[in-house]
Design a protein around this motif. Structure first.
Motif, mmCIF file in Angstrom:
data_model
loop_
_atom_site.group_PDB
_atom_site.id
_atom_site.type_symbol
_atom_site.label_atom_id
_atom_site.label_comp_id
_atom_site.label_asym_id
_atom_site.label_seq_id
_atom_site.Cartn_x
_atom_site.Cartn_y
_atom_site.Cartn_z
ATOM 1 N N MET A 1 0.996 -1.083 0.013
ATOM 2 C CA MET A 1 -0.129 -0.171 0.034
ATOM 3 C C MET A 1 0.870 1.240 -0.128
ATOM 4 N N GLY A 2 0.465 2.247 -0.704
ATOM 5 C CA GLY A 2 1.268 3.358 -1.155
ATOM 6 C C GLY A 2 1.121 4.514 0.150
ATOM 7 N N GLN A 3 2.190 5.074 0.414
ATOM 8 C CA GLN A 3 2.304 6.032 1.526
ATOM 9 C C GLN A 3 1.283 7.031 1.267
ATOM 10 N N ALA A 4 0.621 7.307 0.244
ATOM 11 C CA ALA A 4 -0.580 8.444 0.115
ATOM 12 C C ALA A 4 -1.731 7.692 0.404
ATOM 13 N N ARG A 5 -2.033 6.651 0.244
ATOM 14 C CA ARG A 5 -3.193 5.871 0.598
ATOM 15 C C ARG A 5 -2.986 5.752 1.884
ATOM 16 N N ARG A 6 -1.984 5.377 2.639
ATOM 17 C CA ARG A 6 -1.926 5.136 4.077
ATOM 18 C C ARG A 6 -2.364 6.489 4.981
ATOM 19 N N GLN A 7 -1.723 7.426 4.325
ATOM 20 C CA GLN A 7 -2.175 8.805 4.883
ATOM 21 C C GLN A 7 -3.508 9.117 4.787
ATOM 22 N N LEU A 8 -4.228 9.071 3.575
ATOM 23 C CA LEU A 8 -5.429 9.215 3.182
ATOM 24 C C LEU A 8 -6.502 8.320 4.223
ATOM 25 N N GLU A 9 -6.038 7.076 4.435
ATOM 26 C CA GLU A 9 -6.865 6.196 5.571
ATOM 27 C C GLU A 9 -6.661 6.812 6.747
ATOM 28 N N HIS A 10 -5.593 7.277 7.315
ATOM 29 C CA HIS A 10 -5.457 7.987 8.502
ATOM 30 C C HIS A 10 -6.194 9.025 8.787
ATOM 31 N N TRP A 11 -6.352 10.091 7.694
ATOM 32 C CA TRP A 11 -7.267 11.076 7.928
ATOM 33 C C TRP A 11 -8.667 10.894 7.884
ATOM 34 N N ILE A 12 -9.125 9.936 7.036
ATOM 35 C CA ILE A 12 -10.273 9.428 6.912
ATOM 36 C C ILE A 12 -10.610 8.987 8.275
ATOM 37 N N ARG A 13 -10.061 8.075 9.073
ATOM 38 C CA ARG A 13 -10.405 7.636 10.452
ATOM 39 C C ARG A 13 -10.503 8.723 11.426
ATOM 40 N N ALA A 14 -9.549 9.491 11.205
ATOM 41 C CA ALA A 14 -9.523 10.582 12.007
ATOM 42 C C ALA A 14 -10.803 11.617 12.161
ATOM 43 N N ILE A 15 -11.377 11.508 10.791
ATOM 44 C CA ILE A 15 -12.711 12.390 10.905
ATOM 45 C C ILE A 15 -14.077 11.521 10.978
ATOM 46 N N ASP A 16 -13.937 10.047 11.207
ATOM 47 C CA ASP A 16 -15.033 9.298 11.366
ATOM 48 C C ASP A 16 -15.852 9.062 10.188
ATOM 49 N N PHE A 17 -15.037 8.978 9.045
ATOM 50 C CA PHE A 17 -15.953 8.717 7.749
ATOM 51 C C PHE A 17 -15.497 7.620 7.152
ATOM 52 N N PRO A 18 -16.703 6.687 6.812
ATOM 53 C CA PRO A 18 -16.557 5.469 6.180
ATOM 54 C C PRO A 18 -15.379 5.431 4.938
ATOM 55 N N THR A 19 -14.261 4.593 5.229
ATOM 56 C CA THR A 19 -13.177 4.524 4.350
ATOM 57 C C THR A 19 -13.622 3.944 3.143
ATOM 58 N N GLU A 20 -14.485 3.065 3.052
ATOM 59 C CA GLU A 20 -14.824 2.821 1.713
ATOM 60 C C GLU A 20 -15.298 3.336 0.701
ATOM 61 N N ILE A 21 -16.014 4.482 1.409
ATOM 62 C CA ILE A 21 -16.896 5.512 0.377
ATOM 63 C C ILE A 21 -15.683 6.293 -0.466
ATOM 64 N N LEU A 22 -14.605 6.745 0.312
ATOM 65 C CA LEU A 22 -13.603 7.501 -0.359
ATOM 66 C C LEU A 22 -12.601 6.667 -1.169
ATOM 67 N N THR A 23 -12.169 5.572 -0.616
ATOM 68 C CA THR A 23 -11.302 4.763 -1.360
ATOM 69 C C THR A 23 -11.768 3.811 -2.166
ATOM 70 N N GLY A 24 -13.001 3.597 -2.508
ATOM 71 C CA GLY A 24 -13.454 2.521 -3.225
ATOM 72 C C GLY A 24 -13.384 1.121 -2.863
ATOM 73 N N ILE A 25 -13.077 0.972 -1.560
ATOM 74 C CA ILE A 25 -12.957 -0.301 -1.103
ATOM 75 C C ILE A 25 -14.395 -1.051 -0.832
ATOM 76 N N PRO A 26 -14.620 -2.417 -1.373
ATOM 77 C CA PRO A 26 -15.949 -2.877 -1.278
ATOM 78 C C PRO A 26 -16.170 -3.187 -0.001
ATOM 79 N N THR A 27 -17.676 -3.188 0.323
ATOM 80 C CA THR A 27 -18.015 -3.771 1.590
ATOM 81 C C THR A 27 -18.951 -4.896 1.391
ATOM 82 N N VAL A 28 -18.944 -6.046 2.254
ATOM 83 C CA VAL A 28 -19.865 -7.139 1.843
ATOM 84 C C VAL A 28 -20.718 -7.372 3.188
ATOM 85 N N GLN A 29 -21.929 -7.187 3.020
ATOM 86 C CA GLN A 29 -22.819 -7.165 4.266
ATOM 87 C C GLN A 29 -23.668 -8.681 3.980
#
Length: 94
Positions: A1-29
């Motif tokens: 995983m690239g440095q930019a992606r790790r940094q993006l995920e860090h900021w997304i977690r910090a603002i408590d926003f669903p990571t999958e929405i911004l990063t395109g990661i799928p969710t299976v329910q």
């Protein structure tokens, strides 16, 4: 995983926003044995009453069971109903 992606995920977690929405990661329910929803899909690869393969950004989501039917499909999600016995992820090589 690239440095930019790790940094993006860090900021997304910090603002408590669903990571999958911004990063395109799928969710299976999985809702009991009767319903499975794949959010952020990239299309259906194969479909029968006992097997459905759904493309995603990280690989193929394989749903197995009996009497499987697509209840809903749009750009964001695929909703399957039927007796689900197994859900697997076949990861794409990076």
């Amino acid at each position: 995983m690239g440095q930019a992606r790790r940094q993006l995920e860090h900021w997304i977690r910090a603002i408590d926003f669903p990571t999958e929405i911004l990063t395109g990661i799928p969710t299976v329910q999985i809702k009991g044995r009767d319903e499975t929803v794949v959010v952020q899909h990239r299309g259906i690869l194969s479909y029968s009453d006992d097997a459905v393969d759904v493309a995603s950004s990280i690989g193929v989501v394989r749903i197995r069971g009996a009497g499987l039917k697509i209840r809903l499909m749009n750009r964001e999600r695929v909703c399957l109903c039927g007796k689900v016995s197994r859900v697997e992820l076949e990861e794409s090589p990076v």
